[in-house]
Enzyme design. Structure first.
Site, short mmCIF file in Angstrom:
data_model
loop_
_atom_site.label_atom_id
_atom_site.label_comp_id
_atom_site.label_asym_id
_atom_site.label_seq_id
_atom_site.Cartn_x
_atom_site.Cartn_y
_atom_site.Cartn_z
N ARG A 73 73.03 5.94 -29.32
CA ARG A 73 71.63 6.19 -28.97
C ARG A 73 70.95 4.89 -28.58
O ARG A 73 70.06 4.85 -27.74
CB ARG A 73 70.90 6.90 -30.12
CG ARG A 73 69.42 7.09 -29.86
CD ARG A 73 68.78 8.22 -30.66
NE ARG A 73 69.19 8.24 -32.07
CZ ARG A 73 68.85 7.31 -32.97
NH1 ARG A 73 68.11 6.29 -32.64
NH2 ARG A 73 69.28 7.43 -34.22
N TYR A 92 53.12 15.73 -8.80
CA TYR A 92 54.31 16.55 -9.01
C TYR A 92 54.00 17.64 -10.05
O TYR A 92 53.48 17.34 -11.13
CB TYR A 92 55.46 15.65 -9.49
CG TYR A 92 56.75 16.36 -9.79
CD1 TYR A 92 57.42 17.07 -8.81
CD2 TYR A 92 57.31 16.29 -11.05
CE1 TYR A 92 58.62 17.72 -9.09
CE2 TYR A 92 58.51 16.92 -11.35
CZ TYR A 92 59.15 17.65 -10.35
OH TYR A 92 60.33 18.29 -10.65
N ASP A 101 56.01 6.59 -8.90
CA ASP A 101 57.21 7.42 -8.91
C ASP A 101 57.90 7.19 -7.56
O ASP A 101 57.42 7.65 -6.52
CB ASP A 101 56.82 8.91 -9.09
CG ASP A 101 58.04 9.81 -9.22
OD1 ASP A 101 59.10 9.46 -8.66
OD2 ASP A 101 57.93 10.88 -9.86
N LYS A 107 67.98 12.84 -8.21
CA LYS A 107 67.82 13.07 -6.77
C LYS A 107 68.71 12.12 -5.95
O LYS A 107 69.92 12.29 -5.97
CB LYS A 107 66.34 12.94 -6.42
CG LYS A 107 65.40 13.71 -7.37
CD LYS A 107 65.59 15.21 -7.31
CE LYS A 107 64.84 15.96 -8.41
NZ LYS A 107 63.43 15.65 -8.58
#
Ligand SMILES: *Cc1c(COP(=O)(O)O)cnc(C)c1O
Length: 391
Positions: free
Chosen positions: A63, A115, A187, A212
């Site tokens: 982690r 978004y 972004d 993406k």
């Protein structure tokens, strides 16, 4: 066991190398004593402690850190010209970390066409935690300036925006924000660092959905936050990452790291295709309007040309000269554009945004959003030609 010396000491000054070279160079595994050319996937969740109590290379627990994750983060930080990058299990986990890093009573400015999932997250979660927000036209500097409050802590920019392809002036907004001690987060998922590097234009933070273009093959989810400076705020994002635990799996990091090696090739080709399709669609009588910053009539074409380099991206939207039913019909008639959400993969996708966003959507009913792939452009144009004949 003694591990090899860090390769990075052999790296030439990063400034002297171009992005596509760095993307390959940084993908090299510096942790494996077998020196594999392609990095293996390190699945181990925990690491052996040395006799003196130390951990080789600082890996303790999955982690906290992982070799695949560290390689990925280093590569993205370099490409964005940032000091540090922290990666997450999805783009929304990265976005969420940025809002979590603010404090109760802070105010954020969001684009009026932010978004859609961010809007839902802010309304559904962060508002209850006392985070205030105002939506504003990010393309209008005067409107942004007037919307700033004494408690404004962050300006959130998405340029080009989704799905209206609006352009915001990153440099001008950053100058405005800096004068008032406000952070700017961009972004940069849509343009990618191949076409736009916000940290070089004055922004403090860059966020990505690596799902993406970085991943590029529609087979992995991921996100990251990149900081211009390794400051206190960056440390807080790291705390949210390592203690909040919204980390990406090693295999996901590996897939995204692999994608990055061909990012330059893909984005360049996809952008060329998008510009050609936009130029063709704009002339078609059944297309009411093409929303693409690469077109001269786009209201902020000049700003886009200044802050983007090498093209205007591979996303565009069209307004069909027809009603909602006809618009949806065009999308299903297309044979080479899969009707699916998401973007940035090698395959072309098309989406009727309004039906995805639901009843509260502000998106026009005749809008189709297109994510252009790496297919042959003549084939893509012929496909549109036949699809537009059915309405
Ligand atoms: C997809 C997307 C996100 C969300 O990313 P996920 O990986 O789906 O969580 C955020 N911002 C933009 C611009 C996106 O396109």
């Amino acid at each position: 066991m003694k591990l090899p010396i860090n390769y990075s000491v052999k790296n030439p000054e990063k400034k002297s190398l171009k992005l596509e070279t760095l993307a390959i160079k940084n993908a090299k595994d510096q942790y494996n004593k077998l020196h594999p050319v392609s990095a293996p996937i390190y699945l181990s969740s925990t690491y052996e402690r040395s006799e003196d109590g130390s951990y080789a290379e600082g890996f303790v627990y999955g982690r906290h850190d992982n070799p695949n994750r560290r390689m990925l983060e280093k590569n993205i930080a370099t490409l964005e010209n940032g000091a540090v990058c922290h990666s997450f299990g999805s783009g929304m986990a990265a976005v969420s970390a940025v809002f979590q890093s603010l404090k109760m009573g802070d105010h954020v400015l969001l684009p009026d066409d932010v978004y859609f999932n961010i809007q839902t997250l802010i309304e559904g979660v962060f508002r209850r935690w006392g985070l205030e927000h105002t939506k504003v036209n990010m393309s209008d500097l005067q409107a942004v300036s007037s919307a700033i409050q004494s408690n404004t802590a962050l300006i959130w920019i998405e340029t080009p925006s989704n799905p209206q392809l609006k352009i915001s002036d990153i440099r001008a907004l950053s100058t405005l924000a800096k004068a008032k001690n406000i952070l700017v987060a961009v972004d940069n998922t849509w343009p990618t660092p191949i076409l736009q590097t916000p940290l070089n234009l004055g922004a403090n933070i860059v966020v990505h959905s690596t799902t993406k273009y970085f991943g590029g093959h529609s087979d992995v989810l991921g996100g990251c936050v990149v900081f211009k400076e390794k400051d206190e705020h960056a440390e807080r994002i790291k705390l949210i990452q390592t203690h909040g635990g919204g980390i990406p799996a090693p295999f996901d990091c590996w897939l995204i790291a692999r994608g990055i090696q061909t990012l330059h090739l893909r984005v360049t080709k996809q952008t060329e295709n998008a510009q050609k399709l936009a130029d063709w669609l704009v002339e078609h009588p059944r297309i009411h309007r093409v929303l693409y910053p690469g077109l001269k009539y786009h209201p902020n074409h000049q700003i886009a040309a200044q802050q983007m380099h090498g093209g205007f991206g591979a996303m565009l939207s069209v307004l069909i000269d027809g009603d909602e039913t006809q618009t949806v019909k065009v999308s299903t008639q297309l044979q080479l554009f899969t009707t699916a959400t998401s973007l940035g993969g090698v395959e072309s996708l098309i989406e009727h945004r309004k039906s995805v966003e639901g009843p509260s959507s502000q998106t026009p009913a005749n809008l189709l959003r297109i994510s252009i792939g790496i297919e042959n452009i003549a084939d893509l144009i012929s496909d549109w030609e036949q699809a537009l004949m059915v309405i």
